[in-house]
Design a protein around this motif. Structure first.
Motif, PDB file in Angstrom:
ATOM      1  N   GLN A  67      25.962  20.941  44.797  1.00 19.60           N
ATOM      2  CA  GLN A  67      27.034  21.171  45.772  1.00 19.60           C
ATOM      3  C   GLN A  67      27.672  22.547  45.605  1.00 19.60           C
ATOM      4  N   LYS A  68      26.923  23.463  45.017  1.00 16.15           N
ATOM      5  CA  LYS A  68      27.440  24.822  44.807  1.00 16.15           C
ATOM      6  C   LYS A  68      26.509  25.824  45.479  1.00 16.15           C
ATOM      7  N   THR A  69      27.084  26.739  46.247  1.00 19.38           N
ATOM      8  CA  THR A  69      26.306  27.780  46.897  1.00 19.38           C
ATOM      9  C   THR A  69      26.699  29.125  46.306  1.00 19.38           C
ATOM     10  N   TYR A  70      25.683  29.885  45.896  1.00 18.39           N
ATOM     11  CA  TYR A  70      25.860  31.225  45.344  1.00 18.39           C
ATOM     12  C   TYR A  70      25.466  32.226  46.415  1.00 18.39           C
ATOM     13  N   LEU A  71      26.292  33.255  46.613  1.00 21.12           N
ATOM     14  CA  LEU A  71      25.972  34.274  47.601  1.00 21.12           C
ATOM     15  C   LEU A  71      26.545  35.618  47.190  1.00 21.12           C
ATOM     16  N   HIS A  72      25.882  36.667  47.645  1.00 24.53           N
ATOM     17  CA  HIS A  72      26.342  38.024  47.398  1.00 24.53           C
ATOM     18  C   HIS A  72      27.482  38.339  48.360  1.00 24.53           C
ATOM     19  N   VAL A  73      28.360  39.249  47.989  1.00 17.01           N
ATOM     20  CA  VAL A  73      29.497  39.589  48.848  1.00 17.01           C
ATOM     21  C   VAL A  73      29.058  40.141  50.205  1.00 17.01           C
ATOM     22  N   ASP A  74      27.830  40.633  50.318  1.00 19.35           N
ATOM     23  CA  ASP A  74      27.327  41.101  51.615  1.00 19.35           C
ATOM     24  C   ASP A  74      27.238  39.967  52.635  1.00 19.35           C
ATOM     25  N   CYS A  75      27.308  38.727  52.177  1.00 26.61           N
ATOM     26  CA  CYS A  75      27.203  37.566  53.070  1.00 26.61           C
ATOM     27  C   CYS A  75      28.552  37.107  53.621  1.00 26.61           C
ATOM     28  N   ILE A  76      29.640  37.605  53.092  1.00 27.84           N
ATOM     29  CA  ILE A  76      30.958  37.075  53.477  1.00 27.84           C
ATOM     30  C   ILE A  76      31.151  37.085  54.993  1.00 27.84           C
ATOM     31  N   ASP A  77      30.824  38.184  55.644  1.00 28.64           N
ATOM     32  CA  ASP A  77      31.036  38.281  57.090  1.00 28.64           C
ATOM     33  C   ASP A  77      30.150  37.341  57.896  1.00 28.64           C
ATOM     34  N   LEU A  78      29.118  36.782  57.272  1.00 28.55           N
ATOM     35  CA  LEU A  78      28.212  35.848  57.963  1.00 28.55           C
ATOM     36  C   LEU A  78      28.685  34.397  57.846  1.00 28.55           C
ATOM     37  N   LEU A  79      29.692  34.163  57.030  1.00 29.17           N
ATOM     38  CA  LEU A  79      30.172  32.806  56.778  1.00 29.17           C
ATOM     39  C   LEU A  79      31.125  32.335  57.877  1.00 29.17           C
ATOM     40  N   PRO A  80      31.252  31.019  58.022  1.00 30.83           N
ATOM     41  CA  PRO A  80      32.277  30.488  58.933  1.00 30.83           C
ATOM     42  C   PRO A  80      33.669  30.934  58.472  1.00 30.83           C
ATOM     43  N   TYR A  81      34.583  30.996  59.426  1.00 27.97           N
ATOM     44  CA  TYR A  81      35.932  31.486  59.130  1.00 27.97           C
ATOM     45  C   TYR A  81      36.592  30.718  57.989  1.00 27.97           C
ATOM     46  N   ASP A  82      36.421  29.386  57.938  1.00 29.99           N
ATOM     47  CA  ASP A  82      37.088  28.612  56.888  1.00 29.99           C
ATOM     48  C   ASP A  82      36.621  29.023  55.498  1.00 29.99           C
ATOM     49  N   GLN A  83      35.329  29.354  55.348  1.00 31.94           N
ATOM     50  CA  GLN A  83      34.821  29.800  54.049  1.00 31.94           C
ATOM     51  C   GLN A  83      35.313  31.217  53.729  1.00 31.94           C
ATOM     52  N   GLN A  84      35.362  32.079  54.739  1.00 28.58           N
ATOM     53  CA  GLN A  84      35.902  33.428  54.533  1.00 28.58           C
ATOM     54  C   GLN A  84      37.359  33.345  54.072  1.00 28.58           C
ATOM     55  N   SER A  85      38.105  32.448  54.671  1.00 22.76           N
ATOM     56  CA  SER A  85      39.509  32.270  54.312  1.00 22.76           C
ATOM     57  C   SER A  85      39.660  31.766  52.878  1.00 22.76           C
ATOM     58  N   ARG A  86      38.814  30.831  52.469  1.00 21.19           N
ATOM     59  CA  ARG A  86      38.847  30.330  51.088  1.00 21.19           C
ATOM     60  C   ARG A  86      38.584  31.462  50.096  1.00 21.19           C
ATOM     61  N   ILE A  87      37.600  32.320  50.417  1.00 19.71           N
ATOM     62  CA  ILE A  87      37.268  33.444  49.534  1.00 19.71           C
ATOM     63  C   ILE A  87      38.437  34.427  49.464  1.00 19.71           C
ATOM     64  N   ALA A  88      39.057  34.711  50.596  1.00 14.67           N
ATOM     65  CA  ALA A  88      40.200  35.635  50.620  1.00 14.67           C
ATOM     66  C   ALA A  88      41.353  35.089  49.773  1.00 14.67           C
ATOM     67  N   THR A  89      41.596  33.796  49.865  1.00 17.21           N
ATOM     68  CA  THR A  89      42.649  33.175  49.060  1.00 17.21           C
ATOM     69  C   THR A  89      42.315  33.269  47.573  1.00 17.21           C
ATOM     70  N   ALA A  90      41.064  33.010  47.222  1.00 14.37           N
ATOM     71  CA  ALA A  90      40.641  33.110  45.815  1.00 14.37           C
ATOM     72  C   ALA A  90      40.827  34.534  45.294  1.00 14.37           C
ATOM     73  N   GLN A  91      40.473  35.536  46.106  1.00 17.17           N
ATOM     74  CA  GLN A  91      40.665  36.930  45.691  1.00 17.17           C
ATOM     75  C   GLN A  91      42.142  37.222  45.424  1.00 17.17           C
ATOM     76  N   GLN A  92      43.007  36.740  46.304  1.00 18.75           N
ATOM     77  CA  GLN A  92      44.442  36.963  46.131  1.00 18.75           C
ATOM     78  C   GLN A  92      44.953  36.301  44.858  1.00 18.75           C
ATOM     79  N   LEU A  93      44.559  35.056  44.638  1.00 19.23           N
ATOM     80  CA  LEU A  93      45.011  34.348  43.439  1.00 19.23           C
ATOM     81  C   LEU A  93      44.528  35.028  42.161  1.00 19.23           C
ATOM     82  N   ALA A  94      43.278  35.513  42.170  1.00 23.02           N
ATOM     83  CA  ALA A  94      42.708  36.156  40.978  1.00 23.02           C
ATOM     84  C   ALA A  94      43.096  37.625  40.873  1.00 23.02           C
ATOM     85  N   ASP A  95      43.674  38.165  41.937  1.00 21.71           N
ATOM     86  CA  ASP A  95      44.067  39.582  41.992  1.00 21.71           C
ATOM     87  C   ASP A  95      42.866  40.498  41.732  1.00 21.71           C
TER      88      ASP A  95
END
Length: 144
Positions: free
Chosen positions: A17-45
């Protein structure tokens, strides 16, 4: 051996249940996944490419790992340098540095983490095929 599942996203390698992807894929993801990644970046600074280059999305839970692999494009099988494990529900971050590790995790099949149209994807697929061929002559275990 890990089970590969059909990837529900447009890019990346899914194991369990884990998907690994390079950051070049972020723009290809559905908005909800992009939002999750953005939140994780903010939390981790941290910022993509500056601090990490691979993302592990937990498809059935609140976890996201932001992973920094040394020389992702230059090294055929890069070693994990740092990770930030983010729990979006708990809003917590655990950082780990592998710089002093004598046996850091190694990334295999990195071509699967890249978008289909990435210019070096075929080159990395050929490296994987060569490694699998060599490995299969030495062992009954497979590279995943």
């Amino acid at each position: 051996m890990p089970a590969f599942n059909r990837n529900p996203l447009s890019c990346g390698k899914t194991i369990g249940q884990k998907t690994y992807l390079h950051v070049d894929c972020i723009d290809l993801l559905p908005y909800d996944q992009q939002s999750r990644i953005a939140t994780a970046q903010q939390l981790a600074d941290v910022q993509k490419e500056t601090h990490f280059n691979v993302i592990r999305l937990d498809l059935d839970g609140p976890g996201i790992a932001l992973l920094a692999y040394s020389n992702f494009f230059e090294d055929p099988f890069p070693a994990l340098k740092e990770s930030w494990l983010v729990d979006l529900d708990q809003k917590s971050v655990r950082h780990r540095n592998y710089a002093e590790s004598s046996n850091p995790p190694i990334l295999h099949r990195k071509e699967l983490l890249l978008p289909q149209e990435h210019p070096r994807r075929e080159e990395y697929a050929a490296l994987t095929a060569a490694a699998k061929s060599r490995w299969n002559t030495r062992s009954t275990r497979r590279i995943s």
